[in-house]
Write a protein that holds these residues in place. Sequence first.
Motif: not given
Length: 302
Positions: A135-138, A140-145, A174, A223
């Motif tokens: 579920d983490v590819n960028s 930018a995805d780290l904030k919600d994950k 980010y 990422l």
Amino acid sequence: MRTSKRLSRIFAVGAAVTALVGLTAACGGRESQSGNSQEAKSVTIGYINWDEDVALTNLYQAVLEEKGYKVKTQMLDVGPIYAGLAKGDVDLFLDSWLPATHKQYWDQYKDKLEDLGVWYDNATLNLAVPDYVNDVNSIADLKDKASMFGGKITGIEASAGETGIVQKDAIPQYGLDGAMTLQNSSTTAMLAALDSSIKAKKPIVVTLWHPHWAYSRYQLKDLKDPKGAMGKGEQIHALGRKGFDKDFPALAGVAKKLKMSDEDLGSLEDAIQKAPKGQEKTAAKQWADQHKQFVDQAFAGL
């Protein structure tokens, strides 16, 4: 590892020429061999203690010695390597990071050096996760994950250029402040944490870079960085002292045409890393035997 959005290496490079103490002027004792060309057969290769340079230097040494060359290797800091090339005390250096990381040394000494070309063109800084982290590819995805990773990015040395880039550029750009913190440690500790997490199949995000043997040993995913916060890529050049092409025409030809892919370089680095201390050249020779087609093509003409 790199400074201010330009690639730098993990440790600060020193320009102190005093580190040249102990470097002998081996170039004066070259031997020529008769044949199609007057190829010098005694060569001094300077190297820095960076994984890709240690690996490639050992490969060159293993192959060249089989071809009848007398090879001396000398580990130095970056500044003294360039000074040694400029003075003629070092014949060949295989790990010149341009245009940014080694710019100051290239600008200072370029008139006394020969650029033998690029052998690796994908040198980048990255935040990476194991490929099973779906579920983490960028970045930018780290904030919600963030909770998936315990709110931390597993980093390396506090003094590393990459550490500064992640802290000063990637995290604020980010919007990761308050969600993710960079946990500084050491390169060794980061790799140990990566290894243990992968064995337990737990999520982890680490600071990493290309080229690195970890990409060969593990299935990793860089990422995406749409904001370019981690900086632009560089190229790794081989450099010779002035007159290298004339004294070593066949070897210069090898350096000019040799290219290494991520797969080949990663497996070579991994083999060197796994070797017992003092057995790096043996490991390089074994790798060469296992990759005969690559080595025969890369070192053809010697």
